[in-house]
Design a protein around this motif. Sequence first.
Motif, PDB file in Angstrom:
ATOM      1  N   GLU A  80      41.537  10.575  13.509  1.00  0.00           N
ATOM      2  CA  GLU A  80      40.215   9.972  13.651  1.00  0.00           C
ATOM      3  C   GLU A  80      39.703  10.093  15.074  1.00  0.00           C
ATOM      4  O   GLU A  80      38.496  10.008  15.309  1.00  0.00           O
ATOM      5  N   GLU A 112      34.619   5.249  12.576  1.00  0.00           N
ATOM      6  CA  GLU A 112      35.909   5.858  12.944  1.00  0.00           C
ATOM      7  C   GLU A 112      36.558   5.125  14.117  1.00  0.00           C
ATOM      8  O   GLU A 112      37.778   5.006  14.186  1.00  0.00           O
ATOM      9  N   HIS A 115      38.121   2.223  12.551  1.00  0.00           N
ATOM     10  CA  HIS A 115      39.323   2.600  11.790  1.00  0.00           C
ATOM     11  C   HIS A 115      40.503   2.835  12.736  1.00  0.00           C
ATOM     12  O   HIS A 115      41.626   2.453  12.435  1.00  0.00           O
ATOM     13  N   HIS A 191      39.376   1.275   3.870  1.00  0.00           N
ATOM     14  CA  HIS A 191      39.214   2.570   4.528  1.00  0.00           C
ATOM     15  C   HIS A 191      38.421   3.511   3.613  1.00  0.00           C
ATOM     16  O   HIS A 191      37.466   4.152   4.039  1.00  0.00           O
ATOM     17  N   GLU A 195      35.118   5.820   4.129  1.00  0.00           N
ATOM     18  CA  GLU A 195      35.403   7.264   4.159  1.00  0.00           C
ATOM     19  C   GLU A 195      34.591   8.027   3.108  1.00  0.00           C
ATOM     20  O   GLU A 195      34.322   9.219   3.280  1.00  0.00           O
TER      21      GLU A 195
HETATM   22 FE   LIG Z   1      38.526   6.639   8.933  1.00  0.00          FE
END
Ligand SMILES: [Fe+2]
Length: 309
Positions: A80, A112, A115, A191, A195
């Motif tokens: 990421e 991102e 994440h 996630h 995504e």
């Molecule tokens: Fe991600």
Amino acid sequence: MNAIEKISNTDRYARCVETSKRVRWDIDKDVIRGRRFDVANNLPDGLSLADTFTTLSADERRFVSQIQGRTYANIFGLVECFINAKVLELSHDHWFGDQVALEALVRFSDEELKHQALFRRVDAMVGEVLPDGYRFDIDPNGVAHAVLGKSTWAVLALTLDIELFTQLHYRESIERDAGLSELFKDVFLYHWREESQHAILDELEWVRHDAELTAEQRERAVDEFIELVAAVDGILQAQAEADAAYFTSKCGRAVDAAEARAIGAAFLKAYRWQYIHSGAQHPHFGKVLSGLITEKQGQRIQAALATLQ
Ligand SMILES: [Fe+2]
Ligand SMILES: [Fe+2]
């Protein structure tokens, strides 16, 4: 032309923005919710390939799954990093153009970064319940620099592969494995929710970028994609070796050389499935890719993937 194809690209970017706003989540409030990891599986059997570890007991397979869960967090933290850098770079193309596309990419980048923070937390939390000695020695910034040295086409191909496999990982996490950690299930769920938009944006950006390439540039980009997959495989080989060594030193019994080799091979098989083939075999990846390349180029990619079994 079907109804979906009639939707303009601006509408596609707009839908991603809309969904991104609707599904947005918070690491602590939504995902972690004050919970800690326990002794449950961290990765579903369909991802950890539990059955491949034929010499291990059920408890040992659970330990393998926890190790793989920690590596999952580290690998995602790593990929990421370069995905985000590429998205920020691509956003330049929209600075003075389609502001909706720009917003979609800015949100993508912001997600991102979040994440990466989530996966750093997961790594630390799994680390609290596993014995000392786990190692992940690959530097995300070093990898990002190497990856971003390749052409945008190649990086976007790899990125779509990665962002599509998070969908399959989520599906695996809700099926089949009753012993899966509830907290890890939520990591997959949340996630995946963000995504899903990224995979749409990858495709839009990849196709947009592809249209600017000459046949020669695309030919070179296909080679670079193959080189990137080989580089990912190099990372997976190193980590499979590290994780197998960690397992054998902490599993509490003697493991002879032949069994150690089998465990190492099983880790590598699982990692290649998780991080390469589960995306490369995704029907949508094949569809988008084959729409951009020649049959011969497709065969070259398939031949390269086939060596990673
Ligand atoms: Fe991600
Ligand atoms: Fe993503």
